[in-house]
Design an enzyme around this catalytic site. Structure first.
Site, PDB file in Angstrom:
ATOM      1  N   HIS A 162       0.830  -1.199   0.000  1.00 56.32           N
ATOM      2  CA  HIS A 162       0.000   0.000   0.000  1.00 56.32           C
ATOM      3  C   HIS A 162       0.868   1.253   0.000  1.00 56.32           C
ATOM      4  CE1 HIS A 162      -3.854  -2.115   1.700  1.00 56.32           C
ATOM      5  NE2 HIS A 162      -3.412  -2.657   0.583  1.00 56.32           N
ATOM      6  N   CYS A 189      -2.011  -1.256   7.466  1.00 52.93           N
ATOM      7  CA  CYS A 189      -1.111  -0.095   7.462  1.00 52.93           C
ATOM      8  C   CYS A 189      -1.145   0.644   8.798  1.00 52.93           C
ATOM      9  CB  CYS A 189      -1.479   0.853   6.328  1.00 52.93           C
ATOM     10  SG  CYS A 189      -1.120   0.169   4.693  1.00 52.93           S
ATOM     11  N   TRP A 233     -17.028   6.644 -38.253  1.00 52.79           N
ATOM     12  CA  TRP A 233     -16.312   7.575 -37.387  1.00 52.79           C
ATOM     13  C   TRP A 233     -16.942   8.960 -37.429  1.00 52.79           C
ATOM     14  CZ3 TRP A 233     -13.961   4.796 -34.187  1.00 52.79           C
ATOM     15  CH2 TRP A 233     -13.220   3.679 -34.558  1.00 52.79           C
ATOM     16  N   ASP A 250     -20.882  -2.015 -35.633  1.00 55.39           N
ATOM     17  CA  ASP A 250     -19.546  -1.399 -35.561  1.00 55.39           C
ATOM     18  C   ASP A 250     -18.412  -2.413 -35.479  1.00 55.39           C
ATOM     19  OD1 ASP A 250     -20.733   1.026 -35.627  1.00 55.39           O
ATOM     20  OD2 ASP A 250     -20.272   1.606 -33.561  1.00 55.39           O
ATOM     21  N   ARG A 263      -5.891  -0.278 -27.673  1.00 56.97           N
ATOM     22  CA  ARG A 263      -4.776  -0.379 -28.613  1.00 56.97           C
ATOM     23  C   ARG A 263      -4.064   0.952 -28.870  1.00 56.97           C
ATOM     24  NH1 ARG A 263      -9.570  -0.805 -30.955  1.00 56.97           N
ATOM     25  NH2 ARG A 263     -10.151   0.485 -32.749  1.00 56.97           N
ATOM     26  N   CYS A 279      -5.618   1.277   6.359  1.00 59.62           N
ATOM     27  CA  CYS A 279      -6.417   0.076   6.604  1.00 59.62           C
ATOM     28  C   CYS A 279      -6.075  -0.524   7.971  1.00 59.62           C
ATOM     29  CB  CYS A 279      -6.205  -0.946   5.500  1.00 59.62           C
ATOM     30  SG  CYS A 279      -4.506  -1.544   5.338  1.00 59.62           S
ATOM     31  N   ALA A 300     -20.574   9.280 -29.372  1.00 58.41           N
ATOM     32  CA  ALA A 300     -20.258  10.379 -30.284  1.00 58.41           C
ATOM     33  C   ALA A 300     -21.479  10.622 -31.151  1.00 58.41           C
ATOM     34  CB  ALA A 300     -19.051  10.028 -31.146  1.00 58.41           C
ATOM     35  N   GLU A 327       1.234   3.691   2.097  1.00 60.87           N
ATOM     36  CA  GLU A 327       1.953   3.973   3.333  1.00 60.87           C
ATOM     37  C   GLU A 327       3.241   3.156   3.418  1.00 60.87           C
ATOM     38  OE1 GLU A 327      -2.519   4.052   4.479  1.00 60.87           O
ATOM     39  OE2 GLU A 327      -1.232   3.176   2.942  1.00 60.87           O
ATOM     40  N   ARG A 371     -10.555   3.932 -21.433  1.00 58.65           N
ATOM     41  CA  ARG A 371     -10.695   2.483 -21.242  1.00 58.65           C
ATOM     42  C   ARG A 371      -9.580   1.930 -20.368  1.00 58.65           C
ATOM     43  NH1 ARG A 371     -11.883   0.611 -27.501  1.00 58.65           N
ATOM     44  NH2 ARG A 371     -13.961   1.584 -27.734  1.00 58.65           N
TER      45      ARG A 371
END
Length: 348
Positions: A51, A87, A178, A208, A215, A78, A157, A53, A192
């Site tokens: 973590h 922690c 597009w 689509d 990518r 935690c 879009a 810390e 993403r």
């Protein structure tokens, strides 16, 4: 308080480095300050690894200074044993006498217990520093634990005449149309890489043929999902390429083939609620809904969304599938060359 905010801001900067790689854990950054100078810092990089810390404490060259230092962290340390030790216990063991916290951990396993444990051992604890900013940073984690569902981002879009697809033109099927430019599409891949899962409906997969990957931006693979009641998406579509973990929600079967998991749902009842339950049970903290219009409108109709990110292109399609309509106030907007990106907020 101003000096506390300065160091908490640095915690937030560090924590953002983990966006997309810490699920199901929260984003946490930590700095250790001695005599007005940062002598150690770190952030949580990946679930199962140390973590924030721990990383910050290990980064301090002169460990003898820890007992004279103040530890800053944007989320309560935690207090329970998970894949790593608590922690709070580490802070006590290192004899750190002052801890400044941004926000209390909402997780039932912690929820103030870390603070109680440290205070019982003589640690001075100050909380609520840049609390709103700390909540916004961990909006996914907080939404998941408060609402028992992932943080939901709607994305699409639309053309200048408010269409998202030109309709049933045969020559268009199986490849994307597009509306936004290449830089806007790169931004989508960046998003993403930051989120845990992505969902499309059957028609989007057919029309689509999206890859639903990252990518154009380096990042961890996102969990791909599609709603396909009667399993009509052909095997040759990208969603069946076997490259990434994929879930197909359907009415026919529960089974697994390679990286693809078929999850049977009851389509006579609310599908969106069943998907939310599945994601919660599988610790999926965030979801991008990328279409199509039917799927997006189902989330809007149920008022089941936290953000919408809409690209407005300058091309006209002259007909086809109408874009969803939003009536919420604009949160922010920006230009990406000739595209406009508008953010709507329905959450914190």
């Amino acid at each position: 308080m101003i000096i506390h905010e300065k160091y908490m801001q640095r915690c937030l900067e560090l924590a953002r480095n983990g966006l997309g790689s810490t699920y199901p854990n929260p984003l946490v950054g930590c700095v250790i300050v001695y005599n007005g100078e940062i002598i150690g810092e770190g952030w949580h990089q990946r679930a199962g690894e140390p973590h924030a810390e721990v990383n910050a404490i290990k980064s301090v060259k002169d460990q003898g200074l820890l007992s004279k230092s103040t530890l800053y962290v944007n989320l309560e340390p935690c207090s329970h044993h998970g894949r790593t030790p608590p922690c709070a216990d580490l802070i006590i063991r290192e004899k750190i006498k002052k801890v400044v916290i941004g926000v209390v951990d909402i997780n039932e396993k912690v929820k103030g217990q870390g603070i109680v444990r440290m205070e019982k051992h003589g640690v001075e604890v100050i909380s609520g520093i840049l609390e709103k900013e700390c909540q916004v940073l961990n909006k996914r984690f907080i939404t998941f634990h408060e609402k028992k569902r992932p943080y939901i981002i709607l994305k699409w879009a639309q053309s200048a005449d408010a269409y998202i697809f030109p309709g049933d033109k045969g020559e268009q099927k199986g490849r994307p149309i597009w509306i936004s430019n290449i830089f806007s599409r790169q931004r989508v891949h960046h998003w993403r890489a930051q989120e845990a899962s992505i969902l499309v409906g059957k028609n989007t997969a057919l029309q689509d043929n999206p890859r639903l990957n990252t990518r154009d931006f380096k990042g961890f693979p996102i969990l791909r999902m599609a709603i396909d009641k009667n399993l009509e998406i052909p095997d040759e579509r990208h969603i069946y390429d076997g490259k990434f973990e994929t879930v197909i929600f359907n009415s026919k079967k529960n089974s697994t083939k390679s990286c693809v998991k078929f999850v049977q749902l009851d389509f006579s009842n609310n599908i969106i609620d069943q998907i939310m339950y599945y994601l919660f049970q599988n610790n999926i903290q965030s979801l991008i809904v990328e279409g199509g219009a039917i799927t997006l409108n189902e989330f809007l109709k149920a008022d089941l969304w936290d953000e919408a990110r809409v690209f407005y292109g300058d091309i006209k399609l002259g007909g086809g599938i109408k874009a969803p309509k939003l009536y919420e106030a604009v949160d922010k907007e920006e230009s990406i060359l000739d595209d406009r990106l508008i953010w709507y907020n329905n959450s914190l």
